[in-house]
Each structure stands twice: as structure tokens, then as C-alpha cells.
Design a protein around this motif. Structure first.
Motif, PDB file in Angstrom:
ATOM      1  N   VAL A 227      -9.225  -8.755   2.226  1.00  0.00           N
ATOM      2  CA  VAL A 227      -8.761  -9.286   0.941  1.00  0.00           C
ATOM      3  C   VAL A 227      -7.424  -8.635   0.611  1.00  0.00           C
ATOM      4  O   VAL A 227      -7.285  -7.418   0.695  1.00  0.00           O
ATOM      5  N   GLY A 228      -6.450  -9.448   0.224  1.00  0.00           N
ATOM      6  CA  GLY A 228      -5.136  -8.933  -0.157  1.00  0.00           C
ATOM      7  C   GLY A 228      -5.119  -8.510  -1.610  1.00  0.00           C
ATOM      8  O   GLY A 228      -6.074  -8.719  -2.360  1.00  0.00           O
ATOM      9  N   PHE A 229      -4.002  -7.915  -2.021  1.00  0.00           N
ATOM     10  CA  PHE A 229      -3.816  -7.496  -3.405  1.00  0.00           C
ATOM     11  C   PHE A 229      -2.401  -7.856  -3.834  1.00  0.00           C
ATOM     12  O   PHE A 229      -1.448  -7.690  -3.082  1.00  0.00           O
ATOM     13  N   ARG A 230      -2.285  -8.343  -5.081  1.00  0.00           N
ATOM     14  CA  ARG A 230      -0.961  -8.673  -5.617  1.00  0.00           C
ATOM     15  C   ARG A 230      -0.887  -8.231  -7.065  1.00  0.00           C
ATOM     16  O   ARG A 230      -1.794  -8.486  -7.853  1.00  0.00           O
ATOM     17  N   SER A 231       0.198  -7.534  -7.382  1.00  0.00           N
ATOM     18  CA  SER A 231       0.482  -7.131  -8.754  1.00  0.00           C
ATOM     19  C   SER A 231       1.696  -7.932  -9.212  1.00  0.00           C
ATOM     20  O   SER A 231       2.762  -7.853  -8.605  1.00  0.00           O
TER      21      SER A 231
ATOM     22  N   THR B 231       3.619  -7.906 -12.119  1.00  0.00           N
ATOM     23  CA  THR B 231       4.734  -7.219 -12.775  1.00  0.00           C
ATOM     24  C   THR B 231       5.584  -6.427 -11.783  1.00  0.00           C
ATOM     25  O   THR B 231       6.809  -6.480 -11.834  1.00  0.00           O
ATOM     26  N   GLU B 232       4.923  -5.695 -10.879  1.00  0.00           N
ATOM     27  CA  GLU B 232       5.669  -4.880  -9.904  1.00  0.00           C
ATOM     28  C   GLU B 232       6.064  -5.668  -8.658  1.00  0.00           C
ATOM     29  O   GLU B 232       6.729  -5.120  -7.782  1.00  0.00           O
ATOM     30  N   ALA B 233       5.638  -6.908  -8.580  1.00  0.00           N
ATOM     31  CA  ALA B 233       5.935  -7.777  -7.431  1.00  0.00           C
ATOM     32  C   ALA B 233       5.505  -7.139  -6.108  1.00  0.00           C
ATOM     33  O   ALA B 233       6.234  -7.152  -5.126  1.00  0.00           O
ATOM     34  N   ILE B 234       4.301  -6.584  -6.107  1.00  0.00           N
ATOM     35  CA  ILE B 234       3.728  -6.017  -4.885  1.00  0.00           C
ATOM     36  C   ILE B 234       2.683  -7.002  -4.369  1.00  0.00           C
ATOM     37  O   ILE B 234       1.805  -7.425  -5.111  1.00  0.00           O
ATOM     38  N   ASP B 235       2.802  -7.346  -3.102  1.00  0.00           N
ATOM     39  CA  ASP B 235       1.865  -8.278  -2.481  1.00  0.00           C
ATOM     40  C   ASP B 235       1.534  -7.747  -1.098  1.00  0.00           C
ATOM     41  O   ASP B 235       2.363  -7.807  -0.185  1.00  0.00           O
ATOM     42  N   THR B 236       0.308  -7.220  -0.944  1.00  0.00           N
ATOM     43  CA  THR B 236      -0.057  -6.597   0.329  1.00  0.00           C
ATOM     44  C   THR B 236      -0.304  -7.605   1.442  1.00  0.00           C
ATOM     45  O   THR B 236      -0.602  -7.205   2.563  1.00  0.00           O
ATOM     46  N   THR B 237      -0.136  -8.881   1.147  1.00  0.00           N
ATOM     47  CA  THR B 237      -0.259  -9.889   2.211  1.00  0.00           C
ATOM     48  C   THR B 237       1.078 -10.099   2.908  1.00  0.00           C
ATOM     49  O   THR B 237       1.151 -10.837   3.882  1.00  0.00           O
TER      50      THR B 237
ATOM     51  N   PRO C  52       4.691  -8.115   4.623  1.00  0.00           N
ATOM     52  CA  PRO C  52       5.122  -6.813   5.166  1.00  0.00           C
ATOM     53  C   PRO C  52       5.824  -5.940   4.126  1.00  0.00           C
ATOM     54  O   PRO C  52       5.562  -4.736   4.045  1.00  0.00           O
ATOM     55  N   GLY C  53       6.703  -6.526   3.312  1.00  0.00           N
ATOM     56  CA  GLY C  53       7.406  -5.753   2.283  1.00  0.00           C
ATOM     57  C   GLY C  53       6.455  -5.192   1.239  1.00  0.00           C
ATOM     58  O   GLY C  53       6.596  -4.060   0.793  1.00  0.00           O
ATOM     59  N   GLY C  54       5.481  -5.985   0.841  1.00  0.00           N
ATOM     60  CA  GLY C  54       4.494  -5.537  -0.136  1.00  0.00           C
ATOM     61  C   GLY C  54       3.640  -4.400   0.398  1.00  0.00           C
ATOM     62  O   GLY C  54       3.324  -3.448  -0.324  1.00  0.00           O
ATOM     63  N   ARG C  55       3.267  -4.501   1.677  1.00  0.00           N
ATOM     64  CA  ARG C  55       2.497  -3.416   2.291  1.00  0.00           C
ATOM     65  C   ARG C  55       3.325  -2.141   2.348  1.00  0.00           C
ATOM     66  O   ARG C  55       2.811  -1.048   2.105  1.00  0.00           O
ATOM     67  N   LEU C  56       4.634  -2.283   2.664  1.00  0.00           N
ATOM     68  CA  LEU C  56       5.511  -1.115   2.719  1.00  0.00           C
ATOM     69  C   LEU C  56       5.576  -0.423   1.358  1.00  0.00           C
ATOM     70  O   LEU C  56       5.387   0.799   1.264  1.00  0.00           O
ATOM     71  N   VAL C  57       5.809  -1.178   0.304  1.00  0.00           N
ATOM     72  CA  VAL C  57       5.896  -0.595  -1.034  1.00  0.00           C
ATOM     73  C   VAL C  57       4.579   0.074  -1.404  1.00  0.00           C
ATOM     74  O   VAL C  57       4.561   1.191  -1.917  1.00  0.00           O
ATOM     75  N   PHE C  58       3.475  -0.599  -1.129  1.00  0.00           N
ATOM     76  CA  PHE C  58       2.184  -0.016  -1.467  1.00  0.00           C
ATOM     77  C   PHE C  58       1.933   1.264  -0.675  1.00  0.00           C
ATOM     78  O   PHE C  58       1.434   2.249  -1.213  1.00  0.00           O
ATOM     79  N   HIS C  59       2.301   1.286   0.602  1.00  0.00           N
ATOM     80  CA  HIS C  59       2.113   2.496   1.414  1.00  0.00           C
ATOM     81  C   HIS C  59       3.013   3.632   0.944  1.00  0.00           C
ATOM     82  O   HIS C  59       2.634   4.810   1.046  1.00  0.00           O
ATOM     83  N   LEU C  60       4.187   3.307   0.407  1.00  0.00           N
ATOM     84  CA  LEU C  60       5.032   4.349  -0.187  1.00  0.00           C
ATOM     85  C   LEU C  60       4.325   4.957  -1.401  1.00  0.00           C
ATOM     86  O   LEU C  60       4.329   6.175  -1.575  1.00  0.00           O
ATOM     87  N   PHE C  61       3.727   4.102  -2.224  1.00  0.00           N
ATOM     88  CA  PHE C  61       2.958   4.605  -3.354  1.00  0.00           C
ATOM     89  C   PHE C  61       1.821   5.498  -2.863  1.00  0.00           C
ATOM     90  O   PHE C  61       1.563   6.561  -3.414  1.00  0.00           O
ATOM     91  N   ALA C  62       1.137   5.059  -1.831  1.00  0.00           N
ATOM     92  CA  ALA C  62       0.024   5.829  -1.279  1.00  0.00           C
ATOM     93  C   ALA C  62       0.504   7.182  -0.759  1.00  0.00           C
ATOM     94  O   ALA C  62      -0.149   8.202  -0.976  1.00  0.00           O
ATOM     95  N   ALA C  63       1.647   7.177  -0.071  1.00  0.00           N
ATOM     96  CA  ALA C  63       2.190   8.429   0.463  1.00  0.00           C
ATOM     97  C   ALA C  63       2.561   9.379  -0.666  1.00  0.00           C
ATOM     98  O   ALA C  63       2.305  10.593  -0.587  1.00  0.00           O
ATOM     99  N   LEU C  64       3.146   8.850  -1.739  1.00  0.00           N
ATOM    100  CA  LEU C  64       3.493   9.689  -2.886  1.00  0.00           C
ATOM    101  C   LEU C  64       2.227  10.244  -3.540  1.00  0.00           C
ATOM    102  O   LEU C  64       2.192  11.404  -3.949  1.00  0.00           O
TER     103      LEU C  64
END
Length: 185
Positions: free
Chosen positions: A86-90, A92-98, A100-112
Motif C-alpha cells: 500500500v502506498g502513502f500520499r500526503s 500538503t507536503e506533496a509526498i507520494d511513496t508510489t 521514486p521522488g516521493g520515496r526519496l523524500v520520505f526516506h530522508l525524513f526517516a533518516a532524519l
């Protein structure tokens, strides 16, 4: 692919209309909602949304903070979604884990988030080591002090039971048994 919406407001006084309108406009086929603090683990609307979402679906929220109690909880929830396909999309922040760019942003959040947890753990260890160097040992102070233990032994030697001695000294019998080394009875 079905978009499944989730909206949350913290109090009954707050109005979820803005979130609901955004989720319906984003094409959500079904929207679940909660009127509860994000710190609460028991959010029936979120549990229902997570249960409803199937492989290939996308869970959509208006903002990241609507989904997770904290960054670690948010990361854990999105990872669990990913594990189920299952994917995830926010919105307001325009994050979409479906994507590649959305996964990158989310993984940056995870790393932080992981970096922040590691710093906290490191500071905690350093603080405990500094306290130990000053002779401070962590944990609760013993209820049965040396003086109370000495008095309890005297009372028991005079014929009182451990329970009676504990009552007189205003300490728990279990604590006294432990201090006497006799174990709990």
C-alpha cells in the motif's frame, strides 16, 4: 488502485471539513476520520482505514502529522503499509511513496528521524555515565534503608512476624522480605 483517505482533528471543537474536501478532491473512494489527539494510539478511524486498504491502494492524508503520533510512528506506519503493498500520499507536503521522488523524500525524513533517535540515545548514555562517575546510581532508592532493616531484624528477633515488622516500620512486606533475603512469601 484505490485512494483511501484519512482525516484527523484533535478535538471535537475542530472542523475536519478542509481535510475532507481536500481528500475527496484528490479522488479518494472512501474517507475515514478520527476526532482524537495524534498522541493516542487507539484511533478507530485510522485502524479502519489501514484495515480497508488493500495491495495496490494508496492511503492519502491532508498532512503528514494527521497520520503519525511522531516521526518514528509515522515511519513505522508507512513501512507497514509498504510491506502490504500500500502506498502513502500526503497532499500538503506533496509526498507520494508510489513515485521514486516521493520515496526519496520520505526516506530522508526517516533518516532524519533515525539520526534524532540516535542523538537522544547517545546523550542518555553520556548522562548516565557522567552520573555514575559522580557516584550516582540510577533507579529508585531502596524503600528499606539500613536503619529500617536493622530495626526490622530486632523486631523479628523479639518474635514479630515479617508482616508485623513491616507494618510497624510502614514499609511493604514484599520489600522487607527482599531486603532480608528470604524471598517473597
Amino acid at each position: 488502485m484505490t485512494a483511501v483517505g484519512y482525516a484527523r482533528v484533535s478535538t471535537a471543537d475542530q472542523d475536519p471539513t478542509l481535510q475532507l474536501d481536500a481528500l475527496w478532491a484528490a479522488g479518494c473512494a472512501r474517507v475515514f476520520e478520527d476526532h482524537a489527539s495524534g498522541a493516542r494510539a487507539d484511533r478507530p478511524g485510522l485502524l479502519a482505514a489501514l484495515d480497508y486498504a488493500r495491495e495496490g491502494d494508496v492511503l492519502v492524508t491532508w498532512k503528514l502529522d494527521r497520520l503519525g503520533r511522531s516521526l518514528p510512528h509515522l515511519i513505522e506506519t508507512v513501512a507497514a503499509l509498504k510491506g502490504r503493498g500500500v502506498g502513502f500520499r500526503s497532499l500538503t507536503e506533496a509526498i507520494d511513496t508510489t513515485t521514486p521522488g516521493g520515496r526519496l523524500v520520505f526516506h530522508l525524513f526517516a533518516a532524519l528521524g533515525q539520526f534524532e533517535r540516535d542523538l537522544i540515545r547517545e546523550r542518555t548514555r553520556a548522562g548516565l555515565a557522567a552520573a555514575a562517575a559522580r557516584g550516582r546510581i540510577g533507579g529508585r532508592r531502596p524503600v528499606v534503608t539500613e536503619e529500617k532493616l536493622r530495626r526490622a531484624k530486632e523486631l523479628i528477633a523479639r518474635g514479630l512476624t515479617v508482616r508485623e515488622a513491616a507494618t510497624r516500620l510502614k514499609i511493604g512486606k514484599t520489600a522487607l522480605y527482599g531486603a532480608l533475603g528470604e524471598g517473597v512469601r
